[in-house]
Write a protein that holds these residues in place. Structure first.
Motif, PDB file in Angstrom:
ATOM      1  N   UNK A  96     -23.780  -6.429   8.935  1.00 52.06           N
ATOM      2  CA  UNK A  96     -23.775  -7.886   9.077  1.00 52.06           C
ATOM      3  C   UNK A  96     -22.407  -8.373   9.553  1.00 52.06           C
ATOM      4  N   UNK A  97     -21.342  -7.818   9.013  1.00 53.70           N
ATOM      5  CA  UNK A  97     -19.992  -8.209   9.429  1.00 53.70           C
ATOM      6  C   UNK A  97     -19.754  -7.870  10.900  1.00 53.70           C
ATOM      7  N   UNK A  98     -20.184  -6.683  11.312  1.00 50.86           N
ATOM      8  CA  UNK A  98     -20.056  -6.311  12.719  1.00 50.86           C
ATOM      9  C   UNK A  98     -20.870  -7.280  13.577  1.00 50.86           C
ATOM     10  N   UNK A  99     -22.084  -7.594  13.137  1.00 53.13           N
ATOM     11  CA  UNK A  99     -22.941  -8.517  13.873  1.00 53.13           C
ATOM     12  C   UNK A  99     -22.360  -9.910  13.984  1.00 53.13           C
ATOM     13  N   UNK A 100     -21.661 -10.368  12.935  1.00 47.96           N
ATOM     14  CA  UNK A 100     -21.044 -11.694  12.962  1.00 47.96           C
ATOM     15  C   UNK A 100     -20.009 -11.781  14.080  1.00 47.96           C
ATOM     16  N   UNK A 101     -19.217 -10.736  14.240  1.00 42.98           N
ATOM     17  CA  UNK A 101     -18.221 -10.717  15.314  1.00 42.98           C
ATOM     18  C   UNK A 101     -18.859 -10.695  16.689  1.00 42.98           C
ATOM     19  N   UNK A 102     -19.905  -9.902  16.840  1.00 43.44           N
ATOM     20  CA  UNK A 102     -20.612  -9.829  18.126  1.00 43.44           C
ATOM     21  C   UNK A 102     -21.263 -11.172  18.432  1.00 43.44           C
ATOM     22  N   UNK A 103     -21.890 -11.771  17.419  1.00 46.54           N
ATOM     23  CA  UNK A 103     -22.531 -13.078  17.612  1.00 46.54           C
ATOM     24  C   UNK A 103     -21.493 -14.104  18.082  1.00 46.54           C
ATOM     25  N   UNK A 104     -20.339 -14.138  17.432  1.00 42.71           N
ATOM     26  CA  UNK A 104     -19.294 -15.096  17.805  1.00 42.71           C
ATOM     27  C   UNK A 104     -18.851 -14.887  19.253  1.00 42.71           C
ATOM     28  N   UNK A 105     -18.730 -13.630  19.663  1.00 39.95           N
ATOM     29  CA  UNK A 105     -18.248 -13.322  21.008  1.00 39.95           C
ATOM     30  C   UNK A 105     -19.310 -13.457  22.093  1.00 39.95           C
TER      31      UNK A 105
ATOM     32  N   UNK B 124     -22.893 -14.740  21.597  1.00 37.53           N
ATOM     33  CA  UNK B 124     -24.071 -15.592  21.417  1.00 37.53           C
ATOM     34  C   UNK B 124     -23.759 -17.039  21.060  1.00 37.53           C
ATOM     35  N   UNK B 125     -22.691 -17.264  20.307  1.00 41.70           N
ATOM     36  CA  UNK B 125     -22.410 -18.585  19.744  1.00 41.70           C
ATOM     37  C   UNK B 125     -22.188 -19.651  20.810  1.00 41.70           C
TER      38      UNK B 125
ATOM     39  N   UNK C  35     -30.941 -23.075  24.943  1.00 38.91           N
ATOM     40  CA  UNK C  35     -30.938 -21.976  23.969  1.00 38.91           C
ATOM     41  C   UNK C  35     -31.523 -22.451  22.638  1.00 38.91           C
ATOM     42  N   UNK C  36     -32.489 -21.711  22.110  1.00 37.74           N
ATOM     43  CA  UNK C  36     -33.106 -22.111  20.840  1.00 37.74           C
ATOM     44  C   UNK C  36     -32.200 -21.786  19.653  1.00 37.74           C
ATOM     45  N   UNK C  37     -32.469 -22.432  18.523  1.00 30.04           N
ATOM     46  CA  UNK C  37     -31.724 -22.079  17.312  1.00 30.04           C
ATOM     47  C   UNK C  37     -32.212 -20.742  16.762  1.00 30.04           C
ATOM     48  N   UNK C  38     -31.324 -20.067  16.062  1.00 30.75           N
ATOM     49  CA  UNK C  38     -31.697 -18.828  15.379  1.00 30.75           C
ATOM     50  C   UNK C  38     -31.706 -19.015  13.871  1.00 30.75           C
ATOM     51  N   UNK C  39     -31.534 -20.264  13.431  1.00 31.48           N
ATOM     52  CA  UNK C  39     -31.633 -20.544  11.999  1.00 31.48           C
ATOM     53  C   UNK C  39     -33.105 -20.717  11.628  1.00 31.48           C
TER      54      UNK C  39
ATOM     55  N   UNK D 234     -24.573  -1.912  22.750  1.00 29.84           N
ATOM     56  CA  UNK D 234     -25.313  -0.705  22.370  1.00 29.84           C
ATOM     57  C   UNK D 234     -26.502  -1.114  21.503  1.00 29.84           C
ATOM     58  N   UNK D 235     -27.420  -0.199  21.295  1.00 29.44           N
ATOM     59  CA  UNK D 235     -28.560  -0.473  20.410  1.00 29.44           C
ATOM     60  C   UNK D 235     -28.080  -0.850  19.009  1.00 29.44           C
ATOM     61  N   UNK D 236     -27.054  -0.148  18.504  1.00 34.04           N
ATOM     62  CA  UNK D 236     -26.516  -0.450  17.178  1.00 34.04           C
ATOM     63  C   UNK D 236     -25.907  -1.847  17.130  1.00 34.04           C
ATOM     64  N   UNK D 237     -25.250  -2.265  18.197  1.00 33.28           N
ATOM     65  CA  UNK D 237     -24.664  -3.609  18.237  1.00 33.28           C
ATOM     66  C   UNK D 237     -25.751  -4.683  18.283  1.00 33.28           C
ATOM     67  N   UNK D 238     -26.827  -4.414  19.008  1.00 30.95           N
ATOM     68  CA  UNK D 238     -27.950  -5.361  19.062  1.00 30.95           C
ATOM     69  C   UNK D 238     -28.575  -5.490  17.675  1.00 30.95           C
ATOM     70  N   UNK D 239     -28.783  -4.371  16.997  1.00 28.23           N
ATOM     71  CA  UNK D 239     -29.319  -4.413  15.632  1.00 28.23           C
ATOM     72  C   UNK D 239     -28.348  -5.178  14.723  1.00 28.23           C
ATOM     73  N   UNK D 240     -27.061  -4.975  14.896  1.00 30.29           N
ATOM     74  CA  UNK D 240     -26.068  -5.647  14.053  1.00 30.29           C
ATOM     75  C   UNK D 240     -26.108  -7.159  14.246  1.00 30.29           C
ATOM     76  N   UNK D 241     -26.156  -7.622  15.485  1.00 26.86           N
ATOM     77  CA  UNK D 241     -26.147  -9.069  15.703  1.00 26.86           C
ATOM     78  C   UNK D 241     -27.434  -9.702  15.173  1.00 26.86           C
TER      79      UNK D 241
END
Length: 161
Positions: free
Chosen positions: A46-55, A57-58, A82-86, A128-135
């Protein structure tokens, strides 16, 4: 003659959009590999995904997953914002593997390469696939407990018996 041509173009566009929506709604489900399962309960992922999302997707989907204004109404260029993800959006209405495929391959691939106007890029060449899963795990970690439970139940329904 111009009216006839406009009617044909409008009708054809309607059929393409209808087909795209149908393809998304009836996306075939298969068993996702264990690595492709969202891990919203894993703090490191989740922490890795938060960084990727910020860079990545946000800037479009919002720092708080709120999406862009009027996300259900096409802009003048024919694209949807862009739709919400909440919990107010539709992301949680799709099983893990469909979400992963959408981020990796882009929406046009999800609807059979039908021309579809979108600003959403395919991230398969960027993440990567792992980064996509993380975000996606980060996004899921932000949903309320009841929405997460509904998403988990949906994933279970699509799992092979």
């Amino acid at each position: 003659m111009a009216i006839h041509r406009s009617a044909l173009v409008a009708g054809g566009t309607f059929i393409l959009v209808l087909g795209a929506l149908g393809a998304i709604a009836f996306w075939p489900q298969g068993e996702a590999p264990a690595a492709a399962t969202l891990r919203s309960d894993d703090a490191a992922i989740v922490a890795m995904g938060a960084g990727i999302y910020a860079a990545q997707c946000a800037s479009c989907h919002g720092a708080n997953l709120e999406g862009q204004a009027n996300w259900r109404e096409r802009r003048a260029d024919g694209k949807l914002p862009a739709p919400p993800h909440d919990a107010s959006g539709h992301t949680w209405h799709h099983p893990d593997q469909q979400l992963i495929d959408l981020v990796k391959n882009g929406l046009p691939k999800q609807v059979g390469d039908v021309p579809y106007l979108t600003d959403m890029p395919a991230y398969g060449g960027t993440l990567s696939d792992d980064e996509i899963v993380a975000v996606l795990s980060y996004i899921k970690s932000r949903w309320p407990i009841d929405v997460t439970a509904q998403h988990d139940e949906m994933n279970a329904r699509f799992a092979p018996q």
